[in-house]
Every structure is written in structure tokens, then in C-alpha cells.
Design a protein around this motif. Sequence first.
Motif, PDB file in Angstrom:
ATOM      1  N   SER A   1       0.803  -1.225   0.000  1.00 37.78           N
ATOM      2  CA  SER A   1       0.000   0.000   0.000  1.00 37.78           C
ATOM      3  C   SER A   1       0.839   1.280   0.000  1.00 37.78           C
ATOM      4  O   SER A   1       0.335   2.342  -0.321  1.00 37.78           O
ATOM      5  CB  SER A   1      -0.936   0.019   1.207  1.00 37.78           C
ATOM      6  N   TRP A   2       2.125   1.183   0.360  1.00 40.43           N
ATOM      7  CA  TRP A   2       2.967   2.378   0.441  1.00 40.43           C
ATOM      8  C   TRP A   2       3.424   2.821  -0.942  1.00 40.43           C
ATOM      9  O   TRP A   2       3.840   2.009  -1.761  1.00 40.43           O
ATOM     10  CB  TRP A   2       4.204   2.122   1.301  1.00 40.43           C
ATOM     11  N   GLY A   3       3.380   4.121  -1.180  1.00 41.32           N
ATOM     12  CA  GLY A   3       3.888   4.674  -2.424  1.00 41.32           C
ATOM     13  C   GLY A   3       4.042   6.184  -2.313  1.00 41.32           C
ATOM     14  O   GLY A   3       3.423   6.821  -1.458  1.00 41.32           O
ATOM     15  N   TYR A   4       4.877   6.746  -3.174  1.00 41.45           N
ATOM     16  CA  TYR A   4       5.030   8.195  -3.199  1.00 41.45           C
ATOM     17  C   TYR A   4       5.296   8.634  -4.627  1.00 41.45           C
ATOM     18  O   TYR A   4       5.772   7.855  -5.457  1.00 41.45           O
ATOM     19  CB  TYR A   4       6.137   8.673  -2.254  1.00 41.45           C
ATOM     20  N   ALA A   5       4.937   9.870  -4.903  1.00 36.52           N
ATOM     21  CA  ALA A   5       5.141  10.443  -6.237  1.00 36.52           C
ATOM     22  C   ALA A   5       5.608  11.879  -6.078  1.00 36.52           C
ATOM     23  O   ALA A   5       5.047  12.638  -5.288  1.00 36.52           O
ATOM     24  CB  ALA A   5       3.848  10.388  -7.051  1.00 36.52           C
ATOM     25  N   GLU A   6       6.622  12.235  -6.821  1.00 34.44           N
ATOM     26  CA  GLU A   6       7.139  13.603  -6.822  1.00 34.44           C
ATOM     27  C   GLU A   6       6.522  14.343  -8.003  1.00 34.44           C
ATOM     28  O   GLU A   6       6.669  13.919  -9.143  1.00 34.44           O
ATOM     29  CB  GLU A   6       8.657  13.601  -6.952  1.00 34.44           C
ATOM     30  N   ARG A   7       5.795  15.427  -7.710  1.00 32.12           N
ATOM     31  CA  ARG A   7       5.215  16.248  -8.768  1.00 32.12           C
ATOM     32  C   ARG A   7       5.964  17.572  -8.827  1.00 32.12           C
ATOM     33  O   ARG A   7       6.894  17.800  -8.048  1.00 32.12           O
ATOM     34  CB  ARG A   7       3.724  16.489  -8.497  1.00 32.12           C
ATOM     35  N   GLY A   8       5.550  18.436  -9.707  1.00 33.41           N
ATOM     36  CA  GLY A   8       6.230  19.717  -9.888  1.00 33.41           C
ATOM     37  C   GLY A   8       6.224  20.595  -8.659  1.00 33.41           C
ATOM     38  O   GLY A   8       7.215  21.247  -8.334  1.00 33.41           O
ATOM     39  N   ASP A   9       5.110  20.643  -7.930  1.00 31.67           N
ATOM     40  CA  ASP A   9       4.979  21.546  -6.783  1.00 31.67           C
ATOM     41  C   ASP A   9       4.796  20.849  -5.449  1.00 31.67           C
ATOM     42  O   ASP A   9       4.777  21.510  -4.414  1.00 31.67           O
ATOM     43  CB  ASP A   9       3.801  22.495  -6.999  1.00 31.67           C
ATOM     44  N   ASP A  10       4.599  19.527  -5.455  1.00 32.07           N
ATOM     45  CA  ASP A  10       4.342  18.841  -4.193  1.00 32.07           C
ATOM     46  C   ASP A  10       4.735  17.373  -4.270  1.00 32.07           C
ATOM     47  O   ASP A  10       5.043  16.847  -5.324  1.00 32.07           O
ATOM     48  CB  ASP A  10       2.867  18.979  -3.786  1.00 32.07           C
ATOM     49  N   LEU A  11       4.721  16.763  -3.091  1.00 31.72           N
ATOM     50  CA  LEU A  11       5.015  15.340  -2.943  1.00 31.72           C
ATOM     51  C   LEU A  11       3.749  14.649  -2.477  1.00 31.72           C
ATOM     52  O   LEU A  11       3.081  15.119  -1.548  1.00 31.72           O
ATOM     53  CB  LEU A  11       6.135  15.131  -1.915  1.00 31.72           C
ATOM     54  N   LEU A  12       3.406  13.538  -3.114  1.00 33.78           N
ATOM     55  CA  LEU A  12       2.252  12.739  -2.721  1.00 33.78           C
ATOM     56  C   LEU A  12       2.752  11.489  -2.004  1.00 33.78           C
ATOM     57  O   LEU A  12       3.680  10.830  -2.474  1.00 33.78           O
ATOM     58  CB  LEU A  12       1.447  12.306  -3.950  1.00 33.78           C
TER      59      LEU A  12
ATOM     60  N   VAL B   1      -1.413  11.915   1.482  1.00 34.05           N
ATOM     61  CA  VAL B   1      -0.905  13.163   2.032  1.00 34.05           C
ATOM     62  C   VAL B   1      -0.226  13.911   0.892  1.00 34.05           C
ATOM     63  O   VAL B   1       0.611  13.351   0.187  1.00 34.05           O
ATOM     64  CB  VAL B   1       0.106  12.901   3.176  1.00 34.05           C
ATOM     65  N   VAL B   2      -0.612  15.178   0.705  1.00 32.12           N
ATOM     66  CA  VAL B   2      -0.011  16.035  -0.309  1.00 32.12           C
ATOM     67  C   VAL B   2       0.771  17.117   0.428  1.00 32.12           C
ATOM     68  O   VAL B   2       0.193  17.891   1.193  1.00 32.12           O
ATOM     69  CB  VAL B   2      -1.083  16.675  -1.214  1.00 32.12           C
ATOM     70  N   VAL B   3       2.077  17.143   0.222  1.00 30.35           N
ATOM     71  CA  VAL B   3       2.932  18.112   0.907  1.00 30.35           C
ATOM     72  C   VAL B   3       3.527  19.063  -0.132  1.00 30.35           C
ATOM     73  O   VAL B   3       4.371  18.651  -0.934  1.00 30.35           O
ATOM     74  CB  VAL B   3       4.068  17.414   1.686  1.00 30.35           C
ATOM     75  N   PRO B   4       3.099  20.327  -0.126  1.00 28.92           N
ATOM     76  CA  PRO B   4       3.711  21.301  -1.048  1.00 28.92           C
ATOM     77  C   PRO B   4       5.174  21.530  -0.666  1.00 28.92           C
ATOM     78  O   PRO B   4       5.510  21.651   0.514  1.00 28.92           O
ATOM     79  CB  PRO B   4       2.888  22.576  -0.826  1.00 28.92           C
TER      80      PRO B   4
END
Length: 162
Positions: free
Chosen positions: A75-86, A97-100
Motif C-alpha cells: 500500500s505504500w507509495g510516493y510520487a514527486e510532482r512539480g509543486d508537491d510530494l504525494l 498526504v499532499v505536501v507542497p
Amino acid sequence: MDSLFAPPGQRWQTVSPQLRALRRLILSVVLGVVGPLSAVLAGVLVAWWLAVVVLAVAVVVFAWGWWLIDRNWRSWGYAERGDDLLVTHGVLFRRLVVVPYGRMQFVDVTAGPLERRFGIAKVQLHTATPATEADIPGLTAAEAAGLRDRLAALGEARAAGL
């Protein structure tokens, strides 16, 4: 409904299988000691049939825990986007969790003795809000160091504009 907790179109990273192995080792040691010890005590202090029941319960709990650890690990995962981390995790209670990047104050990397032995670490993001629980366990040491450096650089760049 799954797209609510794992938006499509993102490049999702998973955590290391070593996290699953570590948690299964801990489960095996704890139930391998507590189960038989409890069974012996129950057999000596109460009756032999209670020892059998205690041992059977320990075996069932072990099998259930083994299965749950795998589900939790997946179930664990993360994604790096342009302005935030999911960051997403959870089986029964899913969480995203969305962290700008501009809200990050510092990035913490930790690894206890067993985690170091398994070659994994945990990356934890700290923001001004204490309620933000953005941590990613079970990353390889190289992955944790790289993520720490990228997040710190992005946090500095985004915070400079505030």
C-alpha cells in the motif's frame, strides 16, 4: 475510488521489499518467543489443553500477521510532482498526504539498527503543521539520500518565494 488515493498519471514509487522482510522477521521473533513461552506457561499452570489452544492462536496470529504485512507493504507509495510530494498508504483506511514543497521546513532521515542491517531508512517530512504525517518508511539508503536532497533543494527554492 482508488484514484482518490493514487491519482493516475503519476509515476508512483514503491518502498523496498526489505521493509516487508524486516517486519516479518520481527513478527517471527516475537511470536516465536511469546507463543511457545505462553503455551508452556499455560500447560504448566493450568492444563495441557490450554497450551494447545494458546499455540494454535499463536499460529493463526502469525499467519494473519504475515498476510497483513504484505498488504501493508504494497500500500505504500510516493510520487514527486512539480509543486508537491504525494504519499499514500493504508489498506483498510487509505490515506493520501499532499505536501507542497514550499511548506516543508526540514526533511529527516532515520534508520534504527535493524533498519540499517536491512539497508533501509525512513524519510520524514516536517512542515509548520504538526498534523502533517508525511513519512515514507522502507526506502533503500541511496533512495532515501536522493529523496532527502531533492526535497531539501525543492523546499528551499519554493520557500524563497514566500
